[in-house]
Design a protein around this motif. Structure first.
Motif, PDB file in Angstrom:
ATOM      1  N   ALA A  50       0.977  -1.251  -0.159  1.00 24.68           N
ATOM      2  CA  ALA A  50       0.035  -0.031  -0.101  1.00 24.68           C
ATOM      3  C   ALA A  50       0.947   1.230   0.057  1.00 24.68           C
ATOM      4  O   ALA A  50       2.033   1.573   0.461  1.00 24.68           O
ATOM      5  CB  ALA A  50      -1.220   0.103   1.333  1.00 24.68           C
ATOM      6  N   PRO A  51       0.374   2.492  -0.763  1.00 22.87           N
ATOM      7  CA  PRO A  51       1.315   3.509  -0.666  1.00 22.87           C
ATOM      8  C   PRO A  51       1.019   4.126   0.776  1.00 22.87           C
ATOM      9  O   PRO A  51       0.245   3.778   1.526  1.00 22.87           O
ATOM     10  CB  PRO A  51       0.397   4.579  -1.705  1.00 22.87           C
ATOM     11  N   LEU A  52       2.089   5.168   1.018  1.00 20.24           N
ATOM     12  CA  LEU A  52       2.137   5.885   2.230  1.00 20.24           C
ATOM     13  C   LEU A  52       0.976   6.618   2.298  1.00 20.24           C
ATOM     14  O   LEU A  52       0.465   7.335   1.570  1.00 20.24           O
ATOM     15  CB  LEU A  52       3.291   6.677   2.249  1.00 20.24           C
ATOM     16  N   VAL A  53       0.208   6.751   3.567  1.00 14.47           N
ATOM     17  CA  VAL A  53      -1.030   7.627   3.686  1.00 14.47           C
ATOM     18  C   VAL A  53      -1.126   8.116   4.993  1.00 14.47           C
ATOM     19  O   VAL A  53      -0.615   7.463   6.028  1.00 14.47           O
ATOM     20  CB  VAL A  53      -2.414   6.596   3.738  1.00 14.47           C
ATOM     21  N   MET A  54      -1.540   9.089   5.146  1.00 13.34           N
ATOM     22  CA  MET A  54      -2.021   9.721   6.357  1.00 13.34           C
ATOM     23  C   MET A  54      -3.422   9.324   6.796  1.00 13.34           C
ATOM     24  O   MET A  54      -4.445  10.244   6.230  1.00 13.34           O
ATOM     25  CB  MET A  54      -1.514  11.441   6.300  1.00 13.34           C
ATOM     26  N   ASP A  55      -3.692   8.819   7.783  1.00 14.91           N
ATOM     27  CA  ASP A  55      -5.047   8.532   8.168  1.00 14.91           C
ATOM     28  C   ASP A  55      -5.191   8.299   9.920  1.00 14.91           C
ATOM     29  O   ASP A  55      -4.213   9.198  10.368  1.00 14.91           O
ATOM     30  CB  ASP A  55      -5.379   7.107   7.604  1.00 14.91           C
ATOM     31  N   GLU A  56      -5.890   7.683  10.344  1.00 15.16           N
ATOM     32  CA  GLU A  56      -6.287   7.542  11.753  1.00 15.16           C
ATOM     33  C   GLU A  56      -5.863   6.137  12.303  1.00 15.16           C
ATOM     34  O   GLU A  56      -6.099   5.108  11.598  1.00 15.16           O
ATOM     35  CB  GLU A  56      -7.384   8.008  12.226  1.00 15.16           C
ATOM     36  N   ALA A  57      -5.255   6.166  13.394  1.00 14.37           N
ATOM     37  CA  ALA A  57      -5.357   4.718  14.282  1.00 14.37           C
ATOM     38  C   ALA A  57      -5.808   5.251  15.578  1.00 14.37           C
ATOM     39  O   ALA A  57      -5.577   6.263  16.276  1.00 14.37           O
ATOM     40  CB  ALA A  57      -3.836   4.545  14.526  1.00 14.37           C
TER      41      ALA A  57
END
Length: 220
Positions: A50-57
């Motif tokens: 998967a590409p680098l992503v800015m999401d939530e954890a």
């Protein structure tokens, strides 16, 4: 340790500071009092290809194989993260960055604990080293790495989050790098002299309080 931080920089600023190809998943809301047990912004590869992503954890780490009564730490120490059974798989394969404009620590003072805000002198975003794992509920959960406090941070607390230098961001996120010794050679923390701090309002003690005024210097 790292148990409270602020993230108010907008996505364009974070993307420029990261200097890596990045996809955004969702909008960022400025937060001046980020507490554990909430969804926080992370930068990660959600899958092997998967590409680098800015999401939530979720800020609370419990791997999917752990029992319901297993601990859900918000921090992992640099001394044990690569060897602990609980963390080592995530350290090798699921590293992430937690962007922050600064973090809070509490200094015992006259029988009370005075909160301080710690950040970069140039007010650029910090990149805190983290690990993540799929939680039992299927969502990602993360922990922020901590190390012995350095520089001015030692004036407030014995430990601090592992803030990485700019040249270390790409190798920390590189899924091809899995060995502890390799990472130790290429990943380095932000130099001590780039950090500063000041006392802030006791209002930050309440998780429900929000707003830029939390960062204003407290009266002497």
């Amino acid at each position: 340790m790292c148990g409270r931080f602020a993230l108010y920089s907008a996505y364009p600023r974070l993307s420029r500071a990261l200097r890596l190809p990045l996809e955004q998943a969702g909008e960022l809301t400025p937060r001046y009092n980020v507490v554990p047990g909430t969804w926080i912004t992370v930068v990660r590869h959600p899958g092997d290809e998967a590409p680098l992503v800015m999401d939530e954890a979720w800020w609370g780490y419990r791997p999917h194989w752990a029992r319901e009564a297993a601990p859900e730490p918000i921090n992992a120490t640099v001394e044990k993260v690569a060897t602990s059974r609980y963390f080592k798989a995530a350290f090798a394969h699921h590293r992430c960055l937690v962007p922050a404009d600064g973090w809070y620590e509490w200094l015992p003072l006259s029988g009370k604990k005075q909160p301080h805000f710690l950040c970069r002198k140039d007010r650029e975003p910090l990149w805190l080293a983290g690990i993540w794992s799929e939680r039992p509920d299927g969502g990602p959960g993360c922990a922020i790495l901590t190390e012995p406090a350095r520089g001015v941070a030692r004036e407030i607390h014995e430990r601090m989050p592992l803030a990485l230098g700019e040249e270390s961001l790409a190798p920390w996120l590189d899924p091809q790098l899995t060995g502890r010794e390799t990472l130790r050679r290429v990943v380095h923390h932000l130099p001590d002299e780039r950090l500063t701090h000041w006392p802030v309002s006791m209002r930050v003690n309440r998780p429900a309080n929000e707003g830029a005024e939390l960062l204003e210097p407290a009266p002497e």
